[in-house]
Every structure is written in C-alpha cells, then in structure tokens.
Design a protein around this motif. Structure first.
Motif, PDB file in Angstrom:
ATOM      1  N   THR A 100       0.831  -1.207   0.000  1.00 53.42           N
ATOM      2  CA  THR A 100       0.000   0.000   0.000  1.00 53.42           C
ATOM      3  C   THR A 100       0.863   1.253   0.000  1.00 53.42           C
ATOM      4  OG1 THR A 100      -1.784  -1.137   1.169  1.00 53.42           O
ATOM      5  CG2 THR A 100      -1.781   1.255   1.260  1.00 53.42           C
ATOM      6  N   TYR A 101       1.958   1.233   0.746  1.00 55.60           N
ATOM      7  CA  TYR A 101       2.843   2.401   0.816  1.00 55.60           C
ATOM      8  C   TYR A 101       3.428   2.728  -0.552  1.00 55.60           C
ATOM      9  CZ  TYR A 101       6.779   5.370   2.103  1.00 55.60           C
ATOM     10  OH  TYR A 101       7.663   6.399   2.175  1.00 55.60           O
ATOM     11  N   VAL A 102       3.853   1.689  -1.285  1.00 63.54           N
ATOM     12  CA  VAL A 102       4.425   1.907  -2.618  1.00 63.54           C
ATOM     13  C   VAL A 102       3.375   2.483  -3.563  1.00 63.54           C
ATOM     14  CG1 VAL A 102       5.542   0.789  -4.586  1.00 63.54           C
ATOM     15  CG2 VAL A 102       6.096   0.058  -2.263  1.00 63.54           C
ATOM     16  N   ILE A 103       2.164   1.923  -3.517  1.00 65.77           N
ATOM     17  CA  ILE A 103       1.091   2.401  -4.397  1.00 65.77           C
ATOM     18  C   ILE A 103       0.735   3.848  -4.078  1.00 65.77           C
ATOM     19  CG2 ILE A 103      -1.339   2.082  -4.997  1.00 65.77           C
ATOM     20  CD1 ILE A 103      -0.911  -0.931  -4.549  1.00 65.77           C
ATOM     21  N   ASP A 104       0.594   4.161  -2.785  1.00 65.43           N
ATOM     22  CA  ASP A 104       0.254   5.529  -2.398  1.00 65.43           C
ATOM     23  C   ASP A 104       1.353   6.509  -2.786  1.00 65.43           C
ATOM     24  OD1 ASP A 104      -2.096   4.613  -1.351  1.00 65.43           O
ATOM     25  OD2 ASP A 104      -1.402   4.566   0.734  1.00 65.43           O
ATOM     26  N   ALA A 105       2.609   6.098  -2.640  1.00 62.35           N
ATOM     27  CA  ALA A 105       3.727   6.981  -2.998  1.00 62.35           C
ATOM     28  C   ALA A 105       3.748   7.245  -4.502  1.00 62.35           C
ATOM     29  CB  ALA A 105       5.053   6.368  -2.552  1.00 62.35           C
ATOM     30  N   PHE A 106       3.458   6.209  -5.305  1.00 58.02           N
ATOM     31  CA  PHE A 106       3.460   6.396  -6.762  1.00 58.02           C
ATOM     32  C   PHE A 106       2.298   7.289  -7.192  1.00 58.02           C
ATOM     33  CE2 PHE A 106       2.402   5.089 -11.114  1.00 58.02           C
ATOM     34  CZ  PHE A 106       3.631   5.331 -11.726  1.00 58.02           C
ATOM     35  N   ASN A 107       1.114   7.079  -6.614  1.00 60.75           N
ATOM     36  CA  ASN A 107      -0.027   7.943  -6.947  1.00 60.75           C
ATOM     37  C   ASN A 107       0.243   9.388  -6.556  1.00 60.75           C
ATOM     38  OD1 ASN A 107      -1.509   5.819  -7.987  1.00 60.75           O
ATOM     39  ND2 ASN A 107      -2.601   5.413  -6.081  1.00 60.75           N
TER      40      ASN A 107
END
Length: 325
Positions: A100-107
């Motif tokens: 989730t952290y990676v996805i949120d950072a990319f968004n």
C-alpha cells in the motif's frame, strides 16, 4: 522522535519471508502428522510421495507469491503508459498490506508531477499569449499604419502621375493593399479581438469564415447559443484548439469539407472538429501537444478519433465548472 515505520524494501522482504515460512511450516506439519515415512536410502516407492509433496509446496508458494506481488505488475503497466499530457489513471489499494505504501507513494508522485506540469504549462501559455498580443499590436499599430501611410502616398502620386505610369502605380497600390490585409489577418490570428469584443460564438464564426476563404475548405458550422457560462480562460482554450484543429485540417488532412460544432451535452461544452480527409494514424507534433496542454489547463478532455464518414474527429469536452476567468 525517531520514525520506526518500515521501509517498502523491509515490508516486501517480510511479506516474502512470511509467505515462504507459512508454506514450509504447513508442509512440515503435514509431513509430521501424516503416516508417510522416508527411508534412508530413499525407496523407489517413496519417490512419488516426495515428488507430490514438493509439487504441492511449490504450487502453493507460487500462488501465494503471485497474489501478493500482483500490484507490482499493475504498477509496472501504469509506469509504461503514463503521459503527463493525458489525465492518468491511478492504482487503487487492493488491501495488499505492505505494498500500500508503494502504491500511495506512486499515486502521490503522479499527482505532484501533473500539478507541476499544469502550473508550468499555464505560465508558458500565459507568456505565449502575452507575446502574441504584443506582436499583434505592433503589427497593427506600426506596420499597419506604415502601410496605410504608403497607400495614401501612392494615391497622391497616382493622381499626379502621367497616364502611362498610372497602370503600374495601380498595380503597386494593390500589392501594398494586399500586404496590409495580410498583416491585419496575421494580427487577428495572433490576437482574437473579436473573442474579447463579441464573444466565443462570433469568434468561431469569424474563424470558420476566414479559414474557408484562405484554405478553400468549406466549413459547416453548428454553434449552439444556449451554452453554459464559461470563463475567459476556457473560452480562449476553446478558440485556440478550434484554430489549431482547423489549421491541421488545412495542412495535413487533404480535406474538401470540415465541420465545426459547439454544443452543450450533459452539463459540459463539447467542441468538435471533423473533416472528410485522409485520416490515418495520428502523428503528434508540437501543435497537438500544445492543444493537450491547453486542455489540461481547464481540466478538459481532448480526444482524437476517426470521423464516422472518414477523416478525423477532434473532440474537446469542457466541464461547465471550468470557469476560471
């Protein structure tokens, strides 16, 4: 106060370790609780049992890893198709814990890049419009006035010239008058005064008329009067995209007929430019990229598609809320 939050690399390591540990723990328990035994050396009758057990462990491990790492595949696909000139989609959190952290950072990175690109494009286009207005004023006020003075001087010369020179002087006079008309046309294209004075519909009508006269391509118009209110910035974007769209028709489409329409649909203003030209694959040059940048400024959606009767359709959907001026 120190931050004990795990990094994405640590989170991914722990996820993989937990998945593999779970698979091998379950496999060990099954082996311990089952009646199966392994001799030393291994008997031939025990080889199929071991092979089946190993296959089950590897299959379960592969399925768990594939499910756990699935968001990385979607993230890679999104990275490959991201274009800051097109509104990009976003990955949704599929409840995959540590990723989730990676996805949120990319968004968040995409949001930041698109906002920065939009802001820089707004500054660049505002500077471009200012420079266009300055050049248009100079063309109209200086070069236009100079050519007008030349025309008046030529008229006085023609009145006093001998009969045998008047025909040549008339030709020069017409050349200067044609040059003056061209200067005025260039000034109008650079600075659409009719847009400021008479509004968007009159400006588009004038644009279509001038385009037909200069290119020889007939333009059918469908301009609705009952449009939602738009700000000056949105109207300028609509005008500039219509101008660039018609220019592309003249330069590349080899069309004999075009249509310019502006209608209200589902609370939005929709601009369409279609032609009966050759169509084909769209090559995005500086003109089209400029159109996309202008559309992004007001949150509009710009698309290019084959026209129903052949040729190309340019479609710009401007939300009625795009009132920024």
């Amino acid at each position: 106060m120190s931050d004990f939050r795990r990094t994405p690399a640590q989170a991914l390591f722990r996820r993989l370790f937990a998945i593999n540990g779970l698979v091998f723990t379950v496999g060990t328990l099954v082996l311990a609780l089952s009646p199966a035994t392994v001799s030393s050396p291994v008997l031939l009758t025990e080889v199929p049992v071991l092979a089946v057990g190993l296959a089950l462990i590897l299959t379960a491990n592969a399925l768990l890893l594939r499910t756990g790492l699935a968001p990385l595949g979607a993230l890679t696909a999104l990275m490959q198709r991201v274009d800051l000139l097109r509104p990009s989609d976003r990955l949704t959190d599929s409840g995959n814990g540590d990723l989730t952290y990676v996805i949120d950072a990319f968004n968040a990175m995409l949001d930041r890049l698109e906002a920065e690109r939009s802001a820089s494009s707004a500054h660049a286009l505002a500077a471009q419009e200012g420079e266009r207005q300055r050049i248009a004023r100079e063309l109209h006020d200086e070069i236009g006035q100079s050519l007008t003075v030349v025309l008046l001087g030529l008229k006085r010369v023609v009145d006093r010239a001998p009969e045998d020179l008047r025909e040549e002087l008339h030709a020069v006079q017409e050349t200067v008058r044609a040059s003056l008309d061209e200067v005025r046309q260039v000034a109008r294209r650079l600075r659409p005064g009719v847009l400021e004075d008479l509004g968007l519909l009159s400006a588009l009508n004038s644009l279509a008329t001038e385009f037909s006269q200069t290119s020889g391509v007939q333009v059918a118009r469908k301009l609705a009067a009952d449009l939602p209110a738009l700000g000056s910035e949105a109207e300028l974007v609509l005008y500039r995209i219509a101008q660039e769209g018609l220019t592309n028709v003249a330069r590349h489409a080899r069309a004999t007929r075009a249509e310019l329409s502006l209608t209200a649909e589902d609370g939005a203003v929709v601009l369409r430019i279609t032609d009966d030209g050759r169509g084909g694959e769209l090559i995005e040059g500086a003109g089209i990229r400029g159109m996309r940048e202008r559309a992004l400024l007001i949150g509009a959606r710009l698309t290019f598609a084959p026209a129903p009767g052949g040729g190309t359709e340019v479609r710009l959907v401007v939300p009625a809320a795009a009132d920024r001026g």
